[in-house]
Design an enzyme around this catalytic site. Sequence first.
Site, mmCIF file in Angstrom:
data_model
loop_
_atom_site.group_PDB
_atom_site.id
_atom_site.type_symbol
_atom_site.label_atom_id
_atom_site.label_comp_id
_atom_site.label_asym_id
_atom_site.label_seq_id
_atom_site.Cartn_x
_atom_site.Cartn_y
_atom_site.Cartn_z
ATOM 1 C CE1 TYR A 201 74.345 53.222 44.270
ATOM 2 C CE2 TYR A 201 72.004 53.492 44.767
ATOM 3 C CZ TYR A 201 73.005 53.089 43.916
ATOM 4 O OH TYR A 201 72.671 52.545 42.695
ATOM 5 N N PRO A 293 63.982 52.558 42.046
ATOM 6 C CG PRO A 293 64.239 54.772 41.356
ATOM 7 C CD PRO A 293 63.246 53.838 41.941
ATOM 8 C CE LYS A 297 69.974 44.160 40.847
ATOM 9 N NZ LYS A 297 71.080 44.755 40.118
ATOM 10 C CE1 TYR A 385 73.636 49.352 42.668
ATOM 11 C CE2 TYR A 385 75.782 49.050 41.627
ATOM 12 C CZ TYR A 385 74.678 49.846 41.913
ATOM 13 O OH TYR A 385 74.624 51.128 41.426
HETATM 14 P P1 RFL Z 1 59.491 50.939 29.061
HETATM 15 O O1 RFL Z 1 60.876 51.427 28.951
HETATM 16 O O2 RFL Z 1 58.533 51.720 29.899
HETATM 17 O O3 RFL Z 1 58.929 50.822 27.580
HETATM 18 C C1 RFL Z 1 57.565 50.645 27.308
HETATM 19 C C2 RFL Z 1 57.253 51.232 25.941
HETATM 20 O O4 RFL Z 1 55.879 50.934 25.643
HETATM 21 C C3 RFL Z 1 55.306 52.048 25.018
HETATM 22 N N1 RFL Z 1 53.841 51.979 25.199
HETATM 23 C C4 RFL Z 1 52.981 51.739 24.166
HETATM 24 N N2 RFL Z 1 53.185 51.535 22.863
HETATM 25 C C5 RFL Z 1 52.106 51.353 22.065
HETATM 26 N N3 RFL Z 1 50.825 51.371 22.526
HETATM 27 C C6 RFL Z 1 50.578 51.566 23.842
HETATM 28 N N4 RFL Z 1 49.316 51.571 24.280
HETATM 29 C C7 RFL Z 1 51.681 51.746 24.725
HETATM 30 N N5 RFL Z 1 51.807 51.977 26.065
HETATM 31 C C8 RFL Z 1 53.116 52.105 26.327
HETATM 32 C C9 RFL Z 1 55.953 53.246 25.725
HETATM 33 O O5 RFL Z 1 55.927 54.402 24.902
HETATM 34 C C10 RFL Z 1 57.390 52.751 25.934
HETATM 35 O O6 RFL Z 1 58.235 53.138 24.867
HETATM 36 O O7 RFL Z 1 59.435 49.444 29.620
HETATM 37 P P2 RFL Z 1 60.503 48.229 29.493
HETATM 38 O O8 RFL Z 1 60.925 48.018 28.087
HETATM 39 O O9 RFL Z 1 59.913 47.130 30.273
HETATM 40 O O10 RFL Z 1 61.810 48.760 30.244
HETATM 41 C C11 RFL Z 1 61.835 48.986 31.626
HETATM 42 C C12 RFL Z 1 62.829 50.105 31.959
HETATM 43 O O11 RFL Z 1 62.541 51.233 31.153
HETATM 44 C C13 RFL Z 1 62.778 50.494 33.449
HETATM 45 O O12 RFL Z 1 62.643 49.350 34.253
HETATM 46 C C14 RFL Z 1 64.042 51.262 33.890
HETATM 47 O O13 RFL Z 1 64.085 52.536 33.319
HETATM 48 C C15 RFL Z 1 64.087 51.372 35.420
HETATM 49 N N6 RFL Z 1 65.234 52.147 35.912
HETATM 50 C C16 RFL Z 1 66.461 51.577 36.051
HETATM 51 N N7 RFL Z 1 66.684 50.304 35.665
HETATM 52 C C17 RFL Z 1 67.926 49.760 35.724
HETATM 53 O O14 RFL Z 1 68.073 48.579 35.390
HETATM 54 N N8 RFL Z 1 69.022 50.491 36.142
HETATM 55 C C18 RFL Z 1 68.898 51.777 36.546
HETATM 56 O O15 RFL Z 1 69.891 52.423 36.866
HETATM 57 C C19 RFL Z 1 67.580 52.354 36.550
HETATM 58 N N9 RFL Z 1 67.401 53.631 36.927
HETATM 59 C C20 RFL Z 1 65.064 53.500 36.263
HETATM 60 C C21 RFL Z 1 66.181 54.212 36.788
HETATM 61 C C22 RFL Z 1 63.854 54.145 36.081
HETATM 62 C C23 RFL Z 1 63.721 55.471 36.430
HETATM 63 N N10 RFL Z 1 62.484 56.090 36.201
HETATM 64 C C24 RFL Z 1 62.365 57.242 35.383
HETATM 65 C C25 RFL Z 1 61.272 55.380 36.507
HETATM 66 C C26 RFL Z 1 66.046 55.525 37.132
HETATM 67 C C27 RFL Z 1 64.825 56.166 36.996
HETATM 68 C C28 RFL Z 1 64.739 57.597 37.447
HETATM 69 C C1 PHB Z 2 71.161 56.498 37.179
HETATM 70 O O1 PHB Z 2 72.331 56.789 36.845
HETATM 71 O O2 PHB Z 2 70.189 56.979 36.574
HETATM 72 C C2 PHB Z 2 70.925 55.592 38.319
HETATM 73 C C3 PHB Z 2 72.004 55.017 38.981
HETATM 74 C C4 PHB Z 2 71.771 54.168 40.049
HETATM 75 C C5 PHB Z 2 70.484 53.909 40.460
HETATM 76 C C6 PHB Z 2 69.397 54.475 39.789
HETATM 77 C C7 PHB Z 2 69.628 55.313 38.719
HETATM 78 O O3 PHB Z 2 70.275 53.104 41.536
#
Ligand code: RFL
Ligand code: PHB
Length: 391
Positions: A201, A293, A297, A385
Amino acid sequence: MRTQVGIVGAGPAGLLLSHLLHREGIESVVLDNRSRADIEATIRAGVLEQGTVDLLQALGLGERMQREGAVHHGIELRFAGLGHRVDLSELTGGKAITVYAQHEVIKDLVAARLGAGGTIVFDAEAASVHDLDGVTPMITYAHGGARERLTCDFVAGCDGFHGICRPAIPQSARKEFAHVYPFGWFGILTRAPPSAHELIYTHHSRGFALVSTRSPDIQRLYFQCDPHDDVANWPDERIWAEFRARLATHDGWTPREGPVIQKNIVAMRSFVCETMRHGRLFLAGDAAHIVPPTGAKGLNLAVADVCLLSRALAAFYRDGRQELLNAYPETALRRIWRAEHFSWWMTSMLHQFPGNDPFQERLQLAELAYVTTSRAKAVTLAENYVGLPLE
Ligand code: RFL
Ligand code: PHB
């Protein structure tokens, strides 16, 4: 169709909830508007907390994660041209994080649900939820050109930030808190060997940068960008020049470069809808809260929510007890607000804010110096973390 718990969304929250309910003998149907292939290919999170890893393992979902995921015992904070290791395991009594991509977790969960005879309806777009105040709420959805209904005892809104469940709670009844950051993350996947053993980071005057990984051949990196920028403005050479500039150290460190095989821009926001329950509708995961992100979390919070929710539903079906269902928002919100604060703190410490106020930057550097020299402050970072214990 009729089931006990109608789940909107086959993300980590919805799929894990369905799995946990199944173990309690509770039937559920999961609806998702996307195809299975789409869900299993969407690139998102990478970092799993110790508690998430332990839970997936205890549920028999950890076999591939154990084989293919990478356990990391520390992270690097890089600023003013120097790297500083934060020894997560030493600071937390042996805990660690595991880097294992979210879509791999999704694949494992989908396989487990379908293998156990569970119902996931893909390409099923939920349109509305009804009768949330009664005892048989109903979800309408479009599937294969037809309008369908799913009647249930409870609706779990696991449909992410842009879903339909949270907006189904009347605005006047919703208590929401939001903060939008004036920057985004430009994320890439590159075909290259890892640049480092642990995540980096980086605070830099050009903006934040993060070095993460996916596998021995595929790496995940991010840099802070204008949230309105366009990936088309960033050919590979410009991307790598930006990473080289931000990640540079006094001893000449450079990232291992390769072809960029995927790029996207992510907006950064903090958001909490404290109204996580409305009648028989319960919200979990990104449907109820968003974190930037930087603290890694989001997925982990979704896991913590559905642990609580499944336990509350199990108590209801087993003994007709409603206390845990009633307590769900308050219990979940304790962890959510802690993670909101941690994610905001990490984001504030590491990013450049428009205006580039030199006073602000000195404060950030003072905070980074403190985190990397004071055990008390390092423990604060490390225990958040790797994840606080699940309630
Ligand atoms: P999701 O994964 O968004 O899933 C929601 C699902 O609902 C569907 N949906 C519908 N289905 C039917 N009818 C509708 N009207 C609908 N509307 C929506 C969608 O198609 C989808 O499949 O929510 P959920 O399950 O709450 O999960 C949350 C996580 O996906 C999210 O918090 C993480 O990706 C965040 N995040 C990270 N979290 C971590 O714990 N560790 C990480 O390292 C981390 N890195 C990240 C991240 C999120 C990122 N982005 C892209 C926002 C890194 C990035 C870049
Ligand atoms: C990832 O690998 O996608 C990633 C790692 C650490 C973060 C967010 C995303 O804080």
